[in-house]
Design a protein around this motif. Sequence first.
Motif, PDB file in Angstrom:
ATOM      1  N   TYR A 272      86.938   7.953  43.666  1.00 42.49           N
ATOM      2  CA  TYR A 272      87.728   8.060  42.443  1.00 42.49           C
ATOM      3  C   TYR A 272      87.000   8.924  41.425  1.00 42.49           C
ATOM      4  O   TYR A 272      85.789   9.149  41.520  1.00 42.49           O
ATOM      5  CB  TYR A 272      88.049   6.684  41.856  1.00 42.49           C
ATOM      6  N   THR A 273      87.771   9.412  40.457  1.00 39.19           N
ATOM      7  CA  THR A 273      87.256  10.228  39.369  1.00 39.19           C
ATOM      8  C   THR A 273      87.747   9.633  38.060  1.00 39.19           C
ATOM      9  O   THR A 273      88.928   9.294  37.935  1.00 39.19           O
ATOM     10  CB  THR A 273      87.767  11.690  39.489  1.00 39.19           C
ATOM     11  N   TRP A 274      86.857   9.503  37.084  1.00 32.80           N
ATOM     12  CA  TRP A 274      87.227   8.964  35.775  1.00 32.80           C
ATOM     13  C   TRP A 274      88.024   9.978  34.967  1.00 32.80           C
ATOM     14  O   TRP A 274      87.746  11.172  35.002  1.00 32.80           O
ATOM     15  CB  TRP A 274      85.982   8.565  34.978  1.00 32.80           C
ATOM     16  N   VAL A 275      89.030   9.480  34.249  1.00 32.32           N
ATOM     17  CA  VAL A 275      89.807  10.271  33.299  1.00 32.32           C
ATOM     18  C   VAL A 275      89.616   9.565  31.959  1.00 32.32           C
ATOM     19  O   VAL A 275      90.280   8.571  31.674  1.00 32.32           O
ATOM     20  CB  VAL A 275      91.308  10.303  33.673  1.00 32.32           C
ATOM     21  N   GLY A 276      88.666  10.017  31.187  1.00 34.51           N
ATOM     22  CA  GLY A 276      88.342   9.319  29.949  1.00 34.51           C
ATOM     23  C   GLY A 276      87.649   8.000  30.240  1.00 34.51           C
ATOM     24  O   GLY A 276      87.026   7.822  31.286  1.00 34.51           O
ATOM     25  N   ASP A 277      87.786   7.050  29.322  1.00 31.41           N
ATOM     26  CA  ASP A 277      87.105   5.763  29.462  1.00 31.41           C
ATOM     27  C   ASP A 277      87.998   4.648  29.989  1.00 31.41           C
ATOM     28  O   ASP A 277      87.510   3.563  30.287  1.00 31.41           O
ATOM     29  CB  ASP A 277      86.551   5.321  28.099  1.00 31.41           C
ATOM     30  N   THR A 278      89.315   4.903  30.085  1.00 32.70           N
ATOM     31  CA  THR A 278      90.228   3.801  30.417  1.00 32.70           C
ATOM     32  C   THR A 278      91.067   4.027  31.669  1.00 32.70           C
ATOM     33  O   THR A 278      91.885   3.185  32.012  1.00 32.70           O
ATOM     34  CB  THR A 278      91.196   3.545  29.244  1.00 32.70           C
ATOM     35  N   LYS A 279      90.872   5.150  32.364  1.00 35.59           N
ATOM     36  CA  LYS A 279      91.654   5.440  33.565  1.00 35.59           C
ATOM     37  C   LYS A 279      90.774   6.061  34.628  1.00 35.59           C
ATOM     38  O   LYS A 279      89.815   6.767  34.320  1.00 35.59           O
ATOM     39  CB  LYS A 279      92.768   6.455  33.277  1.00 35.59           C
ATOM     40  N   PHE A 280      91.140   5.802  35.893  1.00 39.68           N
ATOM     41  CA  PHE A 280      90.496   6.537  36.969  1.00 39.68           C
ATOM     42  C   PHE A 280      91.528   6.916  38.026  1.00 39.68           C
ATOM     43  O   PHE A 280      92.535   6.252  38.200  1.00 39.68           O
ATOM     44  CB  PHE A 280      89.294   5.789  37.568  1.00 39.68           C
ATOM     45  N   ILE A 281      91.271   8.040  38.671  1.00 42.07           N
ATOM     46  CA  ILE A 281      92.154   8.585  39.703  1.00 42.07           C
ATOM     47  C   ILE A 281      91.561   8.242  41.063  1.00 42.07           C
ATOM     48  O   ILE A 281      90.405   8.599  41.346  1.00 42.07           O
ATOM     49  CB  ILE A 281      92.259  10.117  39.585  1.00 42.07           C
TER      50      ILE A 281
END
Length: 92
Positions: free
Chosen positions: A28-37
Amino acid sequence: MNIEQINEGHKGYFKASENDAEAGRMTYTWVGDTKFIIDHTEVNPEFNGQGVGKKMVLAAVDYARKNNLKIIPLCPFAKATFDKNQDLQDVL
């Protein structure tokens, strides 16, 4: 089966293992502090048909729920798992 999560800054993964053998990995990859892909799920062939991929997705959902996070499932396997399980929709 043991599932562990490894955060490596901007990226991370969930690793499934059994008897010291790696059964699968979901990155997974983080998108900001509240989401991950969730971008990739791979199960080693000798563990096919044992629900390893789903166990890793469920571990990610559990992590998201405990930490008030959202998941974006871009990986086709993860997306299909979310589509088939309505009880996981709260983390999307």
